[in-house]
Design a protein around this motif. Structure first.
Motif, PDB file in Angstrom:
ATOM      1  N   GLN A 111       0.793  -1.251   0.146  1.00 57.42           N
ATOM      2  CA  GLN A 111       0.165   0.154   0.013  1.00 57.42           C
ATOM      3  C   GLN A 111       0.853   1.521  -0.174  1.00 57.42           C
ATOM      4  OE1 GLN A 111      -3.931   0.581   0.743  1.00 57.42           O
ATOM      5  NE2 GLN A 111      -2.964  -1.294  -0.536  1.00 57.42           N
ATOM      6  N   GLN A 112       0.198   2.175  -0.722  1.00 57.34           N
ATOM      7  CA  GLN A 112       1.359   4.067  -0.958  1.00 57.34           C
ATOM      8  C   GLN A 112      -0.050   4.493   0.105  1.00 57.34           C
ATOM      9  OE1 GLN A 112       4.488   4.801  -2.518  1.00 57.34           O
ATOM     10  NE2 GLN A 112       4.633   3.006  -3.106  1.00 57.34           N
ATOM     11  N   MET A 113      -0.020   5.266   0.603  1.00 57.00           N
ATOM     12  CA  MET A 113      -0.971   6.361   0.588  1.00 57.00           C
ATOM     13  C   MET A 113      -1.341   6.892  -1.147  1.00 57.00           C
ATOM     14  SD  MET A 113      -1.025   6.744   4.014  1.00 57.00           S
ATOM     15  CE  MET A 113       0.709   6.134   5.172  1.00 57.00           C
ATOM     16  N   PRO A 114      -3.320   7.900  -0.712  1.00 59.26           N
ATOM     17  CA  PRO A 114      -4.171   6.429   0.787  1.00 59.26           C
ATOM     18  C   PRO A 114      -3.726   5.163   0.558  1.00 59.26           C
ATOM     19  CG  PRO A 114      -4.888   8.062  -1.484  1.00 59.26           C
ATOM     20  CD  PRO A 114      -3.480   8.817  -1.488  1.00 59.26           C
ATOM     21  N   LEU A 115      -4.426   4.494   1.316  1.00 59.64           N
ATOM     22  CA  LEU A 115      -4.105   3.691   1.623  1.00 59.64           C
ATOM     23  C   LEU A 115      -5.788   3.040   1.571  1.00 59.64           C
ATOM     24  CD1 LEU A 115      -3.480   2.801   5.486  1.00 59.64           C
ATOM     25  CD2 LEU A 115      -2.572   2.388   3.268  1.00 59.64           C
ATOM     26  N   THR A 116      -6.079   1.992   0.169  1.00 58.55           N
ATOM     27  CA  THR A 116      -6.714   1.482  -0.667  1.00 58.55           C
ATOM     28  C   THR A 116      -7.043   0.150   0.142  1.00 58.55           C
ATOM     29  OG1 THR A 116      -5.773  -0.442  -2.214  1.00 58.55           O
ATOM     30  CG2 THR A 116      -6.086   1.632  -2.453  1.00 58.55           C
TER      31      THR A 116
END
Length: 145
Positions: A111-116
């Protein structure tokens, strides 16, 4: 009425596995555990006599099938869940070997920001806020939920 004895902390080692592109590994809580299906950073309870690094190393082999490189405590937080008062020892991990195997029936996602992914375990919110701030981003618990 007698006052309740103070709750004892459960000491927990938590790994923030970070790839070179900044993505972090989240996995779901296994079926049958409190908050099953919630997304969290991998890790687990310290056993008697273990250091945080030893516990994290053992837990990630048991849960994910990977052997981590160096892991030093980055932050320590506490969270009071209905089932446990936990002290979370957060370790950034940038090196590991082995292929990821979800050995407890959990799912995983980079995950990267924003989380999915959602929902995220509430005890992870402060760390997600710090990680977002390091990147000049905002973390909002409701963003993915």
């Amino acid at each position: 009425m007698t006052p309740e004895a103070p709750r004892k902390h459960t000491e927990v080692a938590v790994g923030i596995l970070l790839r070179d592109d900044g993505a972090m590994l989240l996995s779901t809580r296994p079926p049958g555990k409190p908050y099953a299906g919630y997304w969290e950073f991998p890790g687990g309870k310290l056993e008697a006599g273990e250091t945080v690094e030893q516990a994290l190393r053992r837990e990630l082999i048991e849960e994910l099938g990977v052997t981590i490189g160096p892991a030093a405590v980055w932050k320590v937080t506490e969270h009071d869940y209905p089932h446990a008062l936990v002290r979370l020892h957060w370790c950034k991990v940038r090196e590991w070997t082995g292929d990821f195997e979800m050995r407890e029936g959990q799912s995983m996602a980079w995950q990267q920001m924003p989380l999915t992914v959602a929902p995220v375990l509430p005890g992870a919110y402060p760390v997600l806020e710090w990680l977002a701030a390091e990147r000049g981003l905002q973390f909002s618990p409701g963003a993915a939920e």
